[in-house]
Design an enzyme around this catalytic site. Structure first.
Site, mmCIF file in Angstrom:
data_model
loop_
_atom_site.group_PDB
_atom_site.id
_atom_site.type_symbol
_atom_site.label_atom_id
_atom_site.label_comp_id
_atom_site.label_asym_id
_atom_site.label_seq_id
_atom_site.Cartn_x
_atom_site.Cartn_y
_atom_site.Cartn_z
ATOM 1 N N ARG A 170 0.553 -5.438 12.690
ATOM 2 C CA ARG A 170 -0.239 -5.136 13.906
ATOM 3 C C ARG A 170 -0.489 -6.183 14.668
ATOM 4 O O ARG A 170 -0.541 -5.995 15.975
ATOM 5 C CB ARG A 170 -1.550 -4.336 13.330
ATOM 6 C CG ARG A 170 -1.233 -3.193 12.482
ATOM 7 C CD ARG A 170 -2.594 -2.435 12.160
ATOM 8 N NE ARG A 170 -2.146 -1.339 11.199
ATOM 9 C CZ ARG A 170 -3.067 -0.474 10.859
ATOM 10 N NH1 ARG A 170 -4.456 -0.261 11.003
ATOM 11 N NH2 ARG A 170 -2.857 0.510 10.155
ATOM 12 N N ARG A 178 0.902 -1.232 -0.041
ATOM 13 C CA ARG A 178 -0.058 0.077 0.049
ATOM 14 C C ARG A 178 0.865 1.358 0.009
ATOM 15 O O ARG A 178 1.888 1.367 0.823
ATOM 16 C CB ARG A 178 -0.959 0.076 1.205
ATOM 17 C CG ARG A 178 -1.821 -1.136 1.334
ATOM 18 C CD ARG A 178 -2.935 -1.097 2.597
ATOM 19 N NE ARG A 178 -3.792 -2.452 2.366
ATOM 20 C CZ ARG A 178 -4.501 -2.606 3.302
ATOM 21 N NH1 ARG A 178 -4.504 -1.712 4.259
ATOM 22 N NH2 ARG A 178 -5.329 -3.599 3.504
ATOM 23 N N GLU A 209 -6.938 -0.111 14.919
ATOM 24 C CA GLU A 209 -7.448 -1.166 14.363
ATOM 25 C C GLU A 209 -6.388 -2.297 13.985
ATOM 26 O O GLU A 209 -5.376 -2.211 13.822
ATOM 27 C CB GLU A 209 -7.837 -0.570 12.795
ATOM 28 C CG GLU A 209 -8.292 -1.682 11.813
ATOM 29 C CD GLU A 209 -8.414 -1.226 10.359
ATOM 30 O OE1 GLU A 209 -8.354 -1.960 9.616
ATOM 31 O OE2 GLU A 209 -8.503 0.073 10.403
ATOM 32 N N ARG A 246 2.248 1.182 10.092
ATOM 33 C CA ARG A 246 1.747 1.456 9.076
ATOM 34 C C ARG A 246 2.692 1.394 8.029
ATOM 35 O O ARG A 246 3.556 2.465 7.718
ATOM 36 C CB ARG A 246 1.104 2.923 8.862
ATOM 37 C CG ARG A 246 0.184 3.026 7.884
ATOM 38 C CD ARG A 246 -0.408 4.718 7.955
ATOM 39 N NE ARG A 246 -1.199 4.956 8.960
ATOM 40 C CZ ARG A 246 -2.635 4.504 9.071
ATOM 41 N NH1 ARG A 246 -3.024 3.901 7.795
ATOM 42 N NH2 ARG A 246 -3.181 4.690 9.904
ATOM 43 N N SER A 262 -10.478 -6.322 10.150
ATOM 44 C CA SER A 262 -11.802 -5.901 9.806
ATOM 45 C C SER A 262 -12.433 -6.974 9.233
ATOM 46 O O SER A 262 -11.702 -8.028 8.566
ATOM 47 C CB SER A 262 -11.521 -4.716 9.033
ATOM 48 O OG SER A 262 -10.965 -4.718 7.806
#
Length: 428
Positions: free
Chosen positions: A393, A265, A352, A280, A355
């Site tokens: 994470r 990403r 987070e 991140r 999800s």
């Protein structure tokens, strides 16, 4: 892609649903272009029918011309009219194709209709907390962050030297910890009927459009210009494309897959956010769940994926909360999304972790992924996706929540059979 038949039959309901996302204006060009296309289609169909009648008449006149000179003249006149009609038809067909292309582009911009119970808003803070599981960890010492706890096991300096910012190396016990987490998750999913998959991470443009990442998230995707390929930010994309253009048997549903892949990403919209450590990154690894299911069971399937995410977090001994994401903060393809947010002691807040989303028929319609049941013709599938674990994470959460006063980390017992060390000591 939303169902155009629903737009035609109940545009007000569609507009009301999109308003919950703040995207109702995107429906106006769809309605206008669809009306224009249908009007042009009527004209084209009429001219085609007239052309067919004229062609048949010309044939009859030509056959009659052998015995009737006047018929030959009438055939020539009809042929001249036919050429004029063809020019008109060609012009209308060109206009129809142009409007059809514009309609397709307008539809690509319209997101999925959100579930009516998704909370209103468009920010992280607008998500609705559903539950907190576990006790917020407290320490008799100032908690350390994951970089301090990992020591040389997370090397951001060499990662930056090799590849630039937001890249890092996981080495030694930290690499073993991630491998153990991913293997545990894959075994957990395998026991639940998920087929393990190592998918391609380079996909064609049509797969990005089909899954709803294009056109809205294009700026976050790495592009290989010379090859017309794109690096995926999640294996959701190649897993969704696995059954593109296929008709599955209803009795085989749900089809569940567990994809292990690297993800990429650009994080174009996250400049200056979470720059410390591996929270991140531009590149990370992830175990992703994906399900093709019958429309009647997709909301139950959504809760099932969430329950798996929670089960994995509980196996790792993590304190977390579940939130229902606000309608305006949903990705384009999601009708409803639950996030599992883990408590990070170094930040003293929930962040987070995973999800899961129900994309209903939005992706499957673009993918032309269908099933055939005993009731008759093919129907559009529903697709769902959910994160099981991530290399970044999940590792952070395990390190920070299980840290000890001496700076070491007591690794969850469930990971030891998979090769994780019992203790991670940044000084070793």
């Amino acid at each position: 892609m939303i169902d155009l038949r629903l737009v035609r039959s109940d545009p007000d309901a569609v507009r009301t649903a999109l308003a919950r996302r703040g995207d109702e204006a995107l429906l106006d060009p769809v309605i206008a272009l669809d009306a224009e296309r249908r009007a042009l289609q009527v004209q084209v169909d009429d001219l085609r029918a007239e052309r067919n009648r004229a062609s048949e008449q010309i044939g009859q006149l030509k056959r009659a011309a052998k015995d009737d000179p006047q018929a030959a003249a009438r055939a020539d006149a009809a042929a001249a009219e036919m050429r004029t009609l063809k020019d008109s038809l060609d012009g209308l067909e060109e206009s129809l194709k142009s409007v059809d292309d514009q309609l397709g582009e307008a539809l690509l911009l319209v997101p999925n209709l959100p579930h009516p119970e998704s909370p209103l808003g468009n920010r992280d803070e607008d998500a609705r907390e559903l539950r907190v599981v576990g006790e917020i960890p407290t320490f008799s010492f100032p908690p350390r962050d994951h970089l301090e706890l990992a020591g040389n096991g997370i090397d951001m300096e060499r990662g930056a030297r090799t590849s630039g910012s937001r890249f890092g190396y996981l080495t030694g016990d930290i690499a073993r910890l991630w491998w153990a987490i991913s293997r545990m998750a894959l075994d957990h999913l395998g026991d639940g009927g998920f087929t393990p998959v190592v998918p391609p991470v380079l996909v064609r443009e049509e797969s990005m459009f089909a899954t709803g990442f294009f056109p809205t998230d294009r700026q976050s995707v790495y592009t290989l210009e010379g090859d017309d390929l794109f690096l995926v930010g999640t294996s959701e994309v190649p897993l969704a494309a696995l059954h593109a253009g296929e008709i599955l048997a209803a009795e085989d549903l749900p089809l569940r897959y567990a994809g292990l892949s690297s993800c990429f990403r650009r994080e174009a919209g996250a400049a200056g956010r979470d720059t410390r450590g591996i929270f991140r990154l531009h590149q990370f690894e992830k175990v992703e769940m994906f399900s093709f299911c019958h429309p009647d069971s997709s909301w139950d399937e959504h809760l099932h994926l969430l329950s798996i995410e929670e089960s994995i977090a509980q196996t790792l001994g993590l304190t977390y909360r579940v939130v229902d994401i606000a309608a305006g903060d949903l990705g384009a393809s999601a009708a409803r999304k639950y996030d599992l947010e883990v408590w990070l002691p170094s930040q003293e807040r929930f962040r987070e972790l995973t999800s899961c989303s129900n994309c209903t028929d939005y992706q499957a319609r673009r993918l032309d992924a269908r099933f055939r049941g005993p009731e008759g013709g093919p129907q559009t599938l529903h697709t769902l996706n959910g994160t099981a674990v991530t290399s970044s994470r999940t590792v952070i959460a395990v390190l920070e929540q299980h840290q000890l006063e001496d700076g070491s980390v007591a690794v969850p017992q469930a990971l030891l059979p998979y090769g994780a060390p019992a203790v991670i000591n940044p000084r070793s």
